[in-house]
Motif scaffolding. Sequence first.
Motif, PDB file in Angstrom:
ATOM      1  N   ASP A 116       0.859  -1.176   0.000  1.00  0.00           N
ATOM      2  CA  ASP A 116       0.000   0.000   0.000  1.00  0.00           C
ATOM      3  C   ASP A 116       0.898   1.230   0.000  1.00  0.00           C
ATOM      4  N   ASP A 117       0.869   1.992  -1.085  1.00  0.00           N
ATOM      5  CA  ASP A 117       1.744   3.161  -1.183  1.00  0.00           C
ATOM      6  C   ASP A 117       1.457   4.178  -0.089  1.00  0.00           C
ATOM      7  N   ASP A 118       0.184   4.338   0.287  1.00  0.00           N
ATOM      8  CA  ASP A 118      -0.157   5.292   1.342  1.00  0.00           C
ATOM      9  C   ASP A 118       0.506   4.917   2.655  1.00  0.00           C
ATOM     10  N   CYS A 119       0.540   3.613   2.953  1.00  0.00           N
ATOM     11  CA  CYS A 119       1.177   3.150   4.183  1.00  0.00           C
ATOM     12  C   CYS A 119       2.664   3.473   4.156  1.00  0.00           C
ATOM     13  N   THR A 120       3.322   3.153   3.070  1.00  0.00           N
ATOM     14  CA  THR A 120       4.761   3.411   2.965  1.00  0.00           C
ATOM     15  C   THR A 120       5.050   4.904   3.059  1.00  0.00           C
ATOM     16  N   ARG A 121       4.235   5.716   2.398  1.00  0.00           N
ATOM     17  CA  ARG A 121       4.438   7.167   2.455  1.00  0.00           C
ATOM     18  C   ARG A 121       4.217   7.703   3.877  1.00  0.00           C
ATOM     19  N   ALA A 122       3.230   7.166   4.570  1.00  0.00           N
ATOM     20  CA  ALA A 122       2.964   7.609   5.937  1.00  0.00           C
ATOM     21  C   ALA A 122       4.094   7.216   6.882  1.00  0.00           C
ATOM     22  N   VAL A 123       4.634   6.016   6.702  1.00  0.00           N
ATOM     23  CA  VAL A 123       5.786   5.595   7.506  1.00  0.00           C
ATOM     24  C   VAL A 123       6.970   6.515   7.243  1.00  0.00           C
ATOM     25  N   ALA A 124       7.242   6.797   5.976  1.00  0.00           N
ATOM     26  CA  ALA A 124       8.351   7.684   5.625  1.00  0.00           C
ATOM     27  C   ALA A 124       8.164   9.064   6.248  1.00  0.00           C
ATOM     28  N   ALA A 125       6.948   9.573   6.223  1.00  0.00           N
ATOM     29  CA  ALA A 125       6.677  10.893   6.794  1.00  0.00           C
ATOM     30  C   ALA A 125       6.929  10.897   8.298  1.00  0.00           C
ATOM     31  N   GLU A 126       6.535   9.813   8.978  1.00  0.00           N
ATOM     32  CA  GLU A 126       6.760   9.728  10.425  1.00  0.00           C
ATOM     33  C   GLU A 126       8.252   9.676  10.751  1.00  0.00           C
ATOM     34  N   LEU A 127       8.995   8.913   9.983  1.00  0.00           N
ATOM     35  CA  LEU A 127      10.438   8.824  10.220  1.00  0.00           C
ATOM     36  C   LEU A 127      11.122  10.155   9.953  1.00  0.00           C
ATOM     37  N   ARG A 128      10.709  10.833   8.895  1.00  0.00           N
ATOM     38  CA  ARG A 128      11.300  12.141   8.593  1.00  0.00           C
ATOM     39  C   ARG A 128      10.952  13.157   9.669  1.00  0.00           C
ATOM     40  N   ALA A 129       9.708  13.149  10.128  1.00  0.00           N
ATOM     41  CA  ALA A 129       9.277  14.109  11.143  1.00  0.00           C
ATOM     42  C   ALA A 129      10.069  13.950  12.432  1.00  0.00           C
ATOM     43  N   ARG A 130      10.459  12.719  12.725  1.00  0.00           N
ATOM     44  CA  ARG A 130      11.235  12.457  13.933  1.00  0.00           C
ATOM     45  C   ARG A 130      12.736  12.558  13.677  1.00  0.00           C
ATOM     46  N   ASN A 131      13.115  12.772  12.445  1.00  0.00           N
ATOM     47  CA  ASN A 131      14.525  12.745  12.064  1.00  0.00           C
ATOM     48  C   ASN A 131      15.170  11.445  12.538  1.00  0.00           C
ATOM     49  N   GLN A 132      14.423  10.351  12.368  1.00  0.00           N
ATOM     50  CA  GLN A 132      14.860   9.039  12.840  1.00  0.00           C
ATOM     51  C   GLN A 132      15.159   8.156  11.628  1.00  0.00           C
ATOM     52  N   ILE A 133      16.292   8.421  11.025  1.00  0.00           N
ATOM     53  CA  ILE A 133      16.687   7.696   9.824  1.00  0.00           C
ATOM     54  C   ILE A 133      17.911   6.816  10.085  1.00  0.00           C
ATOM     55  N   ALA A 134      18.872   7.358  10.817  1.00  0.00           N
ATOM     56  CA  ALA A 134      20.163   6.685  10.967  1.00  0.00           C
ATOM     57  C   ALA A 134      20.064   5.346  11.677  1.00  0.00           C
ATOM     58  N   THR A 135      19.095   5.184  12.580  1.00  0.00           N
ATOM     59  CA  THR A 135      18.996   3.956  13.365  1.00  0.00           C
ATOM     60  C   THR A 135      17.875   3.035  12.880  1.00  0.00           C
ATOM     61  N   VAL A 136      17.350   3.294  11.685  1.00  0.00           N
ATOM     62  CA  VAL A 136      16.234   2.512  11.155  1.00  0.00           C
ATOM     63  C   VAL A 136      16.689   1.654   9.981  1.00  0.00           C
ATOM     64  N   LEU A 137      16.224   0.404   9.967  1.00  0.00           N
ATOM     65  CA  LEU A 137      16.362  -0.481   8.815  1.00  0.00           C
ATOM     66  C   LEU A 137      14.943  -0.833   8.380  1.00  0.00           C
TER      67      LEU A 137
END
Length: 241
Positions: A116-137
């Motif tokens: 579901d593209d909406d799900c993936t986009r929403a997850v990406a938005a949450e990670l970006r909003a938290r600036n939580q990229i470096a510790t995520v796989l």
Amino acid sequence: MQQHPYVIGHRGVKAACPENTLVSFRKALELKVDAIEFDVRITRDRQLVISHDDAVDRCSNGTGRIADLTLAELRRLDFGVKTGPEFAGTRIPTLEETLDLIGPETPILLELKDDDDDCTRAVAAELRARNQIATVLVVSFLPRQLNLMHRLIPGVRLQGFPARYLAPGAGEYDHIDKTCIWLKELTATEIADWHRRGIAVDTCAVDSVADLERALKFDCDSFTTNAAHVIIPELKARRRR
């Protein structure tokens, strides 16, 4: 072979707690796993919740598909009582609650379960909003969704799976940093081949002493376990942690 094997808690501590719940993630944190894995799905009202299955039947006292239920409807279900009476009243967590609990210091493996593209986009938005990229796989058996995540957040690390584990017609990954091979299928040759391509290798599931004995024979970069409460003490006893 790493001196201190990197241990990933699969759905928290699935063998001891209701899987993919805050109770399970707290237990994993107490055990000091190196990372926590969990699964994300999207509800009918487009909220992100944590669940491996597409339906609630196995893990809760309810029935129905998550995609057909609202968050409010899901919150009325008990996701703990089937594991044991002491867990009665456990609710399905949202992605936001899960990230709040685990915090940015503990690495996470976030698996996209819905195509579901909406799900993936929403997850990406949450990670970006938290600036939580470096510790995520970000993990998925769905190449199309992992490819979308790569376009949305080019710097996020991705884990896919060997082609033989994917559904027919699922497509191919554009890019992955890591893969996972089932424990019973591990061979030194395949691991070395992935490593030559610059791709790290995880194995799953390392749940018993016998499983650990097998896993330690191979040059894996991490072990995924449903039973961190068994594997962590065993590694400590071997002075491997």
